[in-house]
Enzyme design. Structure first.
Site, PDB file in Angstrom:
ATOM      1  N   SER A   1      26.744  18.062  30.991  1.00 18.90           N
ATOM      2  CA  SER A   1      27.970  17.295  31.266  1.00 18.90           C
ATOM      3  C   SER A   1      28.288  16.353  30.106  1.00 18.90           C
ATOM      4  CB  SER A   1      27.858  16.534  32.589  1.00 18.90           C
ATOM      5  OG  SER A   1      26.997  15.435  32.477  1.00 18.90           O
TER       6      SER A   1
ATOM      7  N   ARG B   1       4.988  22.278  17.941  1.00 20.31           N
ATOM      8  CA  ARG B   1       6.301  21.612  18.012  1.00 20.31           C
ATOM      9  C   ARG B   1       6.967  21.496  16.641  1.00 20.31           C
ATOM     10  NH1 ARG B   1       4.715  16.541  20.047  1.00 20.31           N
ATOM     11  NH2 ARG B   1       6.796  15.799  19.594  1.00 20.31           N
TER      12      ARG B   1
ATOM     13  N   MET C   1      15.306  17.577  26.756  1.00 23.95           N
ATOM     14  CA  MET C   1      14.081  17.072  27.373  1.00 23.95           C
ATOM     15  C   MET C   1      12.830  17.438  26.587  1.00 23.95           C
ATOM     16  SD  MET C   1      15.316  15.302  29.625  1.00 23.95           S
ATOM     17  CE  MET C   1      16.580  15.047  30.851  1.00 23.95           C
TER      18      MET C   1
ATOM     19  N   ILE D   1      11.295  15.190  19.769  1.00 24.63           N
ATOM     20  CA  ILE D   1      11.497  15.866  18.492  1.00 24.63           C
ATOM     21  C   ILE D   1      10.495  15.347  17.457  1.00 24.63           C
ATOM     22  CG2 ILE D   1      13.923  16.310  19.010  1.00 24.63           C
ATOM     23  CD1 ILE D   1      14.568  14.292  16.757  1.00 24.63           C
TER      24      ILE D   1
ATOM     25  N   HIS E   1      20.486   8.063  26.749  1.00 24.74           N
ATOM     26  CA  HIS E   1      19.406   7.865  27.720  1.00 24.74           C
ATOM     27  C   HIS E   1      19.951   7.104  28.922  1.00 24.74           C
ATOM     28  CE1 HIS E   1      15.262   7.589  29.057  1.00 24.74           C
ATOM     29  NE2 HIS E   1      15.529   6.341  29.409  1.00 24.74           N
TER      30      HIS E   1
ATOM     31  N   GLU F   1      11.013   8.107  15.310  1.00 29.39           N
ATOM     32  CA  GLU F   1       9.854   8.921  15.693  1.00 29.39           C
ATOM     33  C   GLU F   1       9.264   8.537  17.049  1.00 29.39           C
ATOM     34  OE1 GLU F   1       9.920   5.891  13.277  1.00 29.39           O
ATOM     35  OE2 GLU F   1      10.223   7.846  12.304  1.00 29.39           O
TER      36      GLU F   1
ATOM     37  N   ASP G   1      12.447   7.249  22.768  1.00 33.74           N
ATOM     38  CA  ASP G   1      13.643   6.481  23.141  1.00 33.74           C
ATOM     39  C   ASP G   1      13.633   5.078  22.523  1.00 33.74           C
ATOM     40  OD1 ASP G   1      14.577   8.625  24.721  1.00 33.74           O
ATOM     41  OD2 ASP G   1      13.369   7.967  26.421  1.00 33.74           O
TER      42      ASP G   1
END
Ligand code: GAR
EC number: 2.1.2.2
Length: 201
Positions: free
Chosen positions: A14, A66, A91, A94, A110, A143, A146
């Protein structure tokens, strides 16, 4: 300058839609050049495909490390022409592979007032803690979890009878408002990072 947005999304999309709507309405000078998801069934991919935007499922199972996953993602997003990344309900954490490929050009939304309640289940965390107000935050990604410099926030009340869904819906409306606004500030070159603070010029 027109932002060339690469959007990473894991779900409903959304916020991606709010960005596309803002572009259509002339409120945001940007073009979404690719939507990339770790989940094949993400409705965000469908929203992109419907508009002819390259929609890519990159399966984590094929890249157990990752770093390797993010290297591949960076390669795909760069080759689509992205100069800025938006994490819109993405989700996954990174890594430096993406951070180094798009330095200072990755933005996240967030659903809490950071630095309160980072990570997963922000709405539940806010309700369980008993805060009277929560909201949402658009911030640059660094890094940490959030933890990057904050661009815009919006506040909503938490009502005594709220559950995760009712609170999430109230916050989502504000997400859809401040995310395009923050991106437009970036497009206009009006954001300057000074330490932890983002100066809006
Ligand atoms: C949004 O509420 C966003 O803030 C949140 O996921 C939702 C995605 O909705 N993001 C996070 O929790 C990131 N930690 P959407 O797919 O409809 O945009």
């Amino acid at each position: 300058m027109t932002l060339k947005l690469g959007v990473l999304a894991s779900g409903r999309g959304s916020n991606l839609q709010a960005v596309l709507d803002a572009i259509d309405a002339g409120r945001l000078d940007a073009q979404v050049v690719m939507v990339l998801s770790n989940r094949q069934d993400a409705p965000a991919l469908e929203r992109a495909a419907l508009r002819g935007i390259p929609a890519v499922h990159l399966p984590p199972s094929e890249y157990p490390q990752r770093l390797d996953y993010d290297r591949k993602a960076a390669e795909l997003l760069k080759s689509a022409g992205a100069d800025t990344l938006l994490l819109a309900g993405y989700m996954r954490l990174i890594t430096t592979a993406l951070l180094d490929a798009f330095p200072g050009r990755i933005i996240n939304i967030h659903p809490t007032l950071l630095p309160a309640f980072p990570g997963l289940h922000g709405h539940r965390q806010a309700i369980d803690y008993g805060v009277r107000f929560s909201g949402c935050t658009v911030h640059f990604v660094d890094e940490g979890l959030d933890s990057g410099p904050i661009i815009l926030q919006a506040v909503v009340p938490v009502h005594p009878d709220d559950n995760e869904d009712t609170l999430a819906a109230r916050i989502l409306k504000e997400e859809h408002r401040i995310l395009p606004e923050a991106l437009q500030l970036l497009a206009e070159g009006r954001l300057r990072i000074e330490g932890r603070r983002v100066i809006i010029e």
